[in-house]
Motif scaffolding. Sequence first.
Motif, short mmCIF file in Angstrom:
data_model
loop_
_atom_site.label_atom_id
_atom_site.label_comp_id
_atom_site.label_asym_id
_atom_site.label_seq_id
_atom_site.Cartn_x
_atom_site.Cartn_y
_atom_site.Cartn_z
N LYS A 39 42.89 43.83 43.61
CA LYS A 39 43.42 42.52 43.25
C LYS A 39 44.79 42.78 42.64
O LYS A 39 44.91 42.96 41.43
CB LYS A 39 42.52 41.80 42.25
CG LYS A 39 41.32 41.16 42.85
CD LYS A 39 40.61 40.32 41.82
CE LYS A 39 39.38 39.68 42.40
NZ LYS A 39 38.69 38.86 41.40
N THR B 209 37.11 35.76 50.15
CA THR B 209 38.13 36.74 49.81
C THR B 209 39.02 36.94 51.03
O THR B 209 38.63 36.65 52.16
CB THR B 209 37.51 38.10 49.41
OG1 THR B 209 36.78 38.62 50.51
CG2 THR B 209 36.65 37.97 48.18
N GLU C 87 37.77 44.08 40.04
CA GLU C 87 39.21 43.88 39.94
C GLU C 87 40.03 44.84 40.80
O GLU C 87 41.23 44.68 40.91
CB GLU C 87 39.66 44.01 38.47
CG GLU C 87 39.13 42.91 37.58
CD GLU C 87 39.65 41.52 37.92
OE1 GLU C 87 40.80 41.40 38.40
OE2 GLU C 87 38.90 40.56 37.73
N GLU D 232 42.11 32.30 43.81
CA GLU D 232 42.88 33.19 42.93
C GLU D 232 44.29 33.40 43.47
O GLU D 232 45.24 33.46 42.70
CB GLU D 232 42.18 34.53 42.78
CG GLU D 232 40.88 34.46 42.03
CD GLU D 232 40.07 35.74 42.11
OE1 GLU D 232 39.27 35.97 41.19
OE2 GLU D 232 40.22 36.50 43.09
N LEU D 233 44.41 33.52 44.79
CA LEU D 233 45.74 33.70 45.39
C LEU D 233 46.65 32.53 45.07
O LEU D 233 47.82 32.71 44.73
CB LEU D 233 45.62 33.80 46.92
CG LEU D 233 45.50 35.17 47.53
CD1 LEU D 233 45.30 35.04 49.03
CD2 LEU D 233 46.67 36.04 47.23
N TYR E 161 41.29 39.43 46.46
CA TYR E 161 41.61 38.09 45.96
C TYR E 161 40.84 37.04 46.76
O TYR E 161 40.79 37.11 47.98
CB TYR E 161 43.09 37.78 46.13
CG TYR E 161 43.99 38.23 45.02
CD1 TYR E 161 43.89 37.69 43.75
CD2 TYR E 161 44.96 39.18 45.26
CE1 TYR E 161 44.74 38.10 42.73
CE2 TYR E 161 45.82 39.59 44.24
CZ TYR E 161 45.69 39.04 43.00
OH TYR E 161 46.53 39.45 42.00
N SER F 248 49.35 42.44 43.53
CA SER F 248 50.45 42.07 44.42
C SER F 248 51.65 42.94 44.04
O SER F 248 51.91 43.16 42.87
CB SER F 248 50.78 40.60 44.31
OG SER F 248 51.29 40.30 43.04
N GLU G 162 47.78 32.55 41.37
CA GLU G 162 48.49 33.73 40.89
C GLU G 162 50.00 33.51 40.97
O GLU G 162 50.57 33.42 42.06
CB GLU G 162 48.09 34.95 41.70
CG GLU G 162 48.66 36.25 41.21
CD GLU G 162 48.16 36.62 39.83
OE1 GLU G 162 49.01 36.92 38.98
OE2 GLU G 162 46.94 36.62 39.62
#
Length: 147
Positions: free
Chosen positions: A10, A57, A7, A29-30, A25, A12, A33
Motif C-alpha cells: 500500500k 483491491t 499494509e 483507499e485509492l 489498495y 505510491s 489517498e
Amino acid sequence: MEKKIYEDYKYSMQDTARLYVGAKYTFRELLDEDEISFKFRLIMERYILPEADREDTLETHLYYLAPDSFLVKIYKQMKARVKVNVIEEKKPFFGGSRGRTAHVPEKRYVTKQLTVEELASVPPADKERQGYVIQELSVSKLALLGL
C-alpha cells in the motif's frame, strides 16, 4: 480475535516518467489517498470504478480483468504495467552433480513486468496454477495527461 490490516504493497511513488501504486489498495483507499496523483484518482473514479466495487483491491481487480474488457483499453491508454511475482521452475544443471542422486527442479518466485493486456490474456486458472502475486501498477505520467 484481533483484526490485522495488511499494509504491505500500500504505497505510491513517482519518478520523472511514471506513477507506481501498490496493489493492496482498495478503490476506496485509492480515492481517499492525497499522495496519489489527482489525475490518476480522477480516471479511477470516472472510468474504472463504475465497473468495479469500492471494496475491491487493485490486485483483485487486475487479477480477474477480462481480456476483452473496456478497462483493458483504458489501462492501455495509460501505458500501464503490472509488477507480478510468478512461480518458475529452475531447470537442474546436470553437468556437475557430484554426490547428488536426484535432480529435483527448484521452484522460485520471479518478478516480471507485464502490460495489462498480457496479464488479462492469462486465464485466472492459469494465474492460480502459476502462483501469480500482483505487487504494483505503474502508469505513464505523460499518458495520464493525454486522457
